[in-house]
Design a protein around this motif. Structure first.
Motif, PDB file in Angstrom:
ATOM      1  N   ARG A 255       1.645  -4.702   8.074  1.00  0.00           N
ATOM      2  CA  ARG A 255       0.752  -4.109   7.075  1.00  0.00           C
ATOM      3  C   ARG A 255       1.480  -3.797   5.775  1.00  0.00           C
ATOM      4  O   ARG A 255       0.859  -3.716   4.726  1.00  0.00           O
ATOM      5  CB  ARG A 255       0.112  -2.834   7.631  1.00  0.00           C
ATOM      6  N   ARG A 256       2.792  -3.588   5.854  1.00  0.00           N
ATOM      7  CA  ARG A 256       3.609  -3.315   4.666  1.00  0.00           C
ATOM      8  C   ARG A 256       4.902  -4.091   4.775  1.00  0.00           C
ATOM      9  O   ARG A 256       5.341  -4.440   5.857  1.00  0.00           O
ATOM     10  CB  ARG A 256       3.934  -1.817   4.559  1.00  0.00           C
ATOM     11  N   LYS A 257       5.517  -4.326   3.638  1.00  0.00           N
ATOM     12  CA  LYS A 257       6.799  -5.026   3.577  1.00  0.00           C
ATOM     13  C   LYS A 257       7.897  -4.017   3.221  1.00  0.00           C
ATOM     14  O   LYS A 257       7.719  -3.212   2.314  1.00  0.00           O
ATOM     15  CB  LYS A 257       6.777  -6.116   2.507  1.00  0.00           C
TER      16      LYS A 257
ATOM     17  N   SER B  58       9.571   7.075   7.612  1.00  0.00           N
ATOM     18  CA  SER B  58       8.712   7.742   8.584  1.00  0.00           C
ATOM     19  C   SER B  58       8.345   6.764   9.701  1.00  0.00           C
ATOM     20  O   SER B  58       8.438   5.541   9.528  1.00  0.00           O
ATOM     21  CB  SER B  58       7.429   8.247   7.907  1.00  0.00           C
ATOM     22  N   VAL B  59       7.932   7.316  10.828  1.00  0.00           N
ATOM     23  CA  VAL B  59       7.491   6.474  11.945  1.00  0.00           C
ATOM     24  C   VAL B  59       6.302   5.636  11.498  1.00  0.00           C
ATOM     25  O   VAL B  59       6.197   4.453  11.837  1.00  0.00           O
ATOM     26  CB  VAL B  59       7.136   7.334  13.177  1.00  0.00           C
ATOM     27  N   ARG B  60       5.419   6.215  10.716  1.00  0.00           N
ATOM     28  CA  ARG B  60       4.239   5.495  10.222  1.00  0.00           C
ATOM     29  C   ARG B  60       4.643   4.270   9.396  1.00  0.00           C
ATOM     30  O   ARG B  60       4.076   3.184   9.550  1.00  0.00           O
ATOM     31  CB  ARG B  60       3.365   6.451   9.394  1.00  0.00           C
ATOM     32  N   THR B  61       5.636   4.443   8.533  1.00  0.00           N
ATOM     33  CA  THR B  61       6.114   3.322   7.722  1.00  0.00           C
ATOM     34  C   THR B  61       6.699   2.237   8.615  1.00  0.00           C
ATOM     35  O   THR B  61       6.419   1.046   8.431  1.00  0.00           O
ATOM     36  CB  THR B  61       7.160   3.804   6.694  1.00  0.00           C
ATOM     37  N   LEU B  62       7.483   2.643   9.613  1.00  0.00           N
ATOM     38  CA  LEU B  62       8.052   1.672  10.552  1.00  0.00           C
ATOM     39  C   LEU B  62       6.939   0.919  11.279  1.00  0.00           C
ATOM     40  O   LEU B  62       6.997  -0.305  11.420  1.00  0.00           O
ATOM     41  CB  LEU B  62       8.959   2.367  11.567  1.00  0.00           C
ATOM     42  N   GLN B  63       5.913   1.630  11.708  1.00  0.00           N
ATOM     43  CA  GLN B  63       4.785   0.980  12.388  1.00  0.00           C
ATOM     44  C   GLN B  63       4.094  -0.014  11.454  1.00  0.00           C
ATOM     45  O   GLN B  63       3.708  -1.103  11.874  1.00  0.00           O
ATOM     46  CB  GLN B  63       3.788   2.034  12.884  1.00  0.00           C
ATOM     47  N   ASP B  64       3.950   0.358  10.205  1.00  0.00           N
ATOM     48  CA  ASP B  64       3.339  -0.554   9.232  1.00  0.00           C
ATOM     49  C   ASP B  64       4.187  -1.809   9.062  1.00  0.00           C
ATOM     50  O   ASP B  64       3.655  -2.914   8.944  1.00  0.00           O
ATOM     51  CB  ASP B  64       3.150   0.141   7.873  1.00  0.00           C
TER      52      ASP B  64
ATOM     53  N   PHE C 297      -7.314   5.467   2.542  1.00  0.00           N
ATOM     54  CA  PHE C 297      -7.958   4.474   3.392  1.00  0.00           C
ATOM     55  C   PHE C 297      -8.284   5.071   4.758  1.00  0.00           C
ATOM     56  O   PHE C 297      -9.400   4.919   5.261  1.00  0.00           O
ATOM     57  CB  PHE C 297      -7.042   3.257   3.559  1.00  0.00           C
ATOM     58  N   GLU C 298      -7.321   5.753   5.356  1.00  0.00           N
ATOM     59  CA  GLU C 298      -7.528   6.356   6.677  1.00  0.00           C
ATOM     60  C   GLU C 298      -8.623   7.412   6.645  1.00  0.00           C
ATOM     61  O   GLU C 298      -9.398   7.533   7.591  1.00  0.00           O
ATOM     62  CB  GLU C 298      -6.222   6.977   7.204  1.00  0.00           C
TER      63      GLU C 298
ATOM     64  N   MET D 265       0.851  -1.166   0.000  1.00  0.00           N
ATOM     65  CA  MET D 265       0.000   0.000   0.000  1.00  0.00           C
ATOM     66  C   MET D 265       0.900   1.232   0.000  1.00  0.00           C
ATOM     67  O   MET D 265       1.777   1.358   0.833  1.00  0.00           O
ATOM     68  CB  MET D 265      -0.897  -0.030   1.241  1.00  0.00           C
ATOM     69  N   THR D 266       0.656   2.139  -0.931  1.00  0.00           N
ATOM     70  CA  THR D 266       1.455   3.357  -0.988  1.00  0.00           C
ATOM     71  C   THR D 266       0.976   4.329   0.082  1.00  0.00           C
ATOM     72  O   THR D 266      -0.094   4.146   0.671  1.00  0.00           O
ATOM     73  CB  THR D 266       1.318   4.036  -2.367  1.00  0.00           C
ATOM     74  N   ASP D 267       1.772   5.365   0.321  1.00  0.00           N
ATOM     75  CA  ASP D 267       1.376   6.375   1.306  1.00  0.00           C
ATOM     76  C   ASP D 267       0.060   7.048   0.907  1.00  0.00           C
ATOM     77  O   ASP D 267      -0.793   7.302   1.749  1.00  0.00           O
ATOM     78  CB  ASP D 267       2.467   7.425   1.480  1.00  0.00           C
ATOM     79  N   ALA D 268      -0.111   7.304  -0.385  1.00  0.00           N
ATOM     80  CA  ALA D 268      -1.345   7.940  -0.860  1.00  0.00           C
ATOM     81  C   ALA D 268      -2.547   7.020  -0.648  1.00  0.00           C
ATOM     82  O   ALA D 268      -3.618   7.459  -0.213  1.00  0.00           O
ATOM     83  CB  ALA D 268      -1.223   8.308  -2.334  1.00  0.00           C
ATOM     84  N   GLU D 269      -2.369   5.727  -0.933  1.00  0.00           N
ATOM     85  CA  GLU D 269      -3.452   4.762  -0.713  1.00  0.00           C
ATOM     86  C   GLU D 269      -3.785   4.647   0.774  1.00  0.00           C
ATOM     87  O   GLU D 269      -4.952   4.563   1.148  1.00  0.00           O
ATOM     88  CB  GLU D 269      -3.064   3.389  -1.258  1.00  0.00           C
TER      89      GLU D 269
END
Length: 96
Positions: free
Chosen positions: A70-72, A59-65, A9-10, A1-5
């Motif tokens: 939720r993301r690879k 980003s912290v969000r990417t790390l959390q994913d 979604f959010e 899932m890209t950041d824009a997607e």
């Protein structure tokens, strides 16, 4: 899932309904426990999510994913994560 997607979604989420559904699932004994070697490496290194994310260049969000599955991570990030899992002390040295 890209950041824009992810942002789209959010924006469309109904958090109230999501939380109620989560509570129903927990009461029913449903759900998944996520075990992430990445979380173990980060905690072993003594770094916060923001410090770890900064070292990884994300980003912290990417790390959390990544931590929640939720993301690879990309190929280069996966290599850095393998180093972090095997040698969390290296990360502490990089912060100093």
């Amino acid at each position: 899932m890209t950041d824009a997607e992810l942002e789209a979604f959010e924006a469309g989420r109904d958090l109230h309904a999501d939380l109620l559904e989560s509570i129903r699932q927990m009461k029913a004994g449903q759900g998944t426990v996520v075990h992430s070697p990445l979380i173990a490496a980060r905690t072993a290194s003594g770094l916060s999510q923001s410090q770890f994310a900064m070292l990884m260049g994300v980003s912290v969000r990417t790390l959390q994913d990544w931590e929640q599955g939720r993301r690879k991570p990309s190929g280069a990030a996966q290599t850095l994560i393998r180093v972090a899992v095997a040698h969390p002390e290296v990360l502490r040295e990089l912060v100093q």
